[in-house]
Design a protein around this motif. Structure first.
Motif, PDB file in Angstrom:
ATOM      1  N   ALA A  93      42.679  42.786  42.458  1.00  0.00           N
ATOM      2  CA  ALA A  93      44.132  42.771  42.259  1.00  0.00           C
ATOM      3  C   ALA A  93      44.758  44.054  42.790  1.00  0.00           C
ATOM      4  O   ALA A  93      45.836  44.038  43.395  1.00  0.00           O
ATOM      5  N   ARG A  94      44.085  45.164  42.582  1.00  0.00           N
ATOM      6  CA  ARG A  94      44.604  46.453  43.070  1.00  0.00           C
ATOM      7  C   ARG A  94      44.541  46.538  44.591  1.00  0.00           C
ATOM      8  O   ARG A  94      45.462  47.046  45.234  1.00  0.00           O
TER       9      ARG A  94
ATOM     10  N   GLY B 107      44.520  44.005  46.750  1.00  0.00           N
ATOM     11  CA  GLY B 107      45.428  43.046  47.377  1.00  0.00           C
ATOM     12  C   GLY B 107      44.948  42.669  48.762  1.00  0.00           C
ATOM     13  O   GLY B 107      43.762  42.406  48.968  1.00  0.00           O
ATOM     14  N   ASP B 108      45.875  42.681  49.721  1.00  0.00           N
ATOM     15  CA  ASP B 108      45.496  42.342  51.095  1.00  0.00           C
ATOM     16  C   ASP B 108      45.393  43.592  51.972  1.00  0.00           C
ATOM     17  O   ASP B 108      45.392  43.500  53.205  1.00  0.00           O
TER      18      ASP B 108
ATOM     19  N   SER C  91      38.085  38.989  49.103  1.00  0.00           N
ATOM     20  CA  SER C  91      38.780  40.191  49.564  1.00  0.00           C
ATOM     21  C   SER C  91      37.898  41.428  49.400  1.00  0.00           C
ATOM     22  O   SER C  91      37.924  42.340  50.248  1.00  0.00           O
TER      23      SER C  91
ATOM     24  N   TYR D   8      36.259  43.816  52.208  1.00  0.00           N
ATOM     25  CA  TYR D   8      36.443  45.271  52.061  1.00  0.00           C
ATOM     26  C   TYR D   8      35.122  46.009  52.295  1.00  0.00           C
ATOM     27  O   TYR D   8      35.058  46.984  53.046  1.00  0.00           O
TER      28      TYR D   8
END
Length: 217
Positions: free
Chosen positions: A148-149, A151-152, A185, A189
């Motif tokens: 959530a932190r 994001g994209d 995501s 990363y």
């Protein structure tokens, strides 16, 4: 005297980049610093010469002139503080990057290490079957928060920093479990971190040590 770090003579992971010396190698490569590696056997890690550098008999250690450091986070933080490439110039962004170093080590890694302990060191214990799902759910909670932190964005706070280096290194420990794949995501990363030339050089150096035939073998 230049920089000298210690590493496993033979890494328990077979050179897959999970040993903590890889994190230090990566930081040194990002900073463009030359360094030497002194391999240490498991027996030598518990002998007085190494205990003088690392009181808990682990690796890596870092020596530069009269300075001797242990603990991966402290070593990476030292490198980042004194050499360009791992911390932003802006004071606020710099402080946030340092925060992510601590978050990786203090908030995300401990629960991941619980899983390693449960699956490897406690796999024959009667409570393991019940404990594993609980540990995995705690990891999922952390990964949900981290995803959530993120994001994209490509990195946690603007440009790549020592905070990302440490977080990617920590998350790599999850790959064998399959849990990382539940968070596309975060998997992407980690993959971005692995494609950095500095990481590739660090990984190749660690892999080469473990791929070589044992001395006398």
């Amino acid at each position: 005297m230049g920089i000298v770090i210690t590493a496993f003579e033979r890494s328990p992971d077979g050179g897959k980049g999970l040993a903590r010396d890889t994190r230090v190698r990566w930081a040194l490569e990002e900073a463009g610093l030359p360094y030497e590696v002194r391999p240490v056997s498991f027996r030598a890690m518990k002998e007085p010469a190494h205990l003088a550098l690392h009181p808990f008999g682990q690796i890596p250690t870092y020596e530069e002139g009269d300075l001797a450091l242990f603990e991966t986070g402290a070593i990476v933080f030292h490198i980042a503080q004194h050499h360009a490439g791992l911390l932003p110039d802006d004071a606020g962004a710099r402080a946030r990057a340092i925060t992510w170093i601590f978050a990786a080590l203090n908030t995300v890694e401990p629960v991941i290490l619980e899983l390693v302990t449960a699956r490897i060191l406690e796999r024959d214990k009667p409570w393991t079957a019940e404990r594993l799902p609980l540990v995995e759910d705690r990891i999922r909670d952390r990964l949900t928060q981290l995803a959530a932190r993120l994001g994209d964005a490509d990195w946690l706070d603007g440009s790549f920093s020592a905070g990302d280096l440490m977080m990617v290194s920590v998350l790599l420990r999850l790959r064998p479990s399959g849990l990382l794949d539940e968070f596309p995501s975060l998997a992407a990363y980690v993959a971005r971190g692995e494609t950095r030339p500095a990481y590739r050089r660090a990984f190749a150096a660690q892999w080469a040590v473990n791929a070589a035939p044992p001395v006398g073998g």
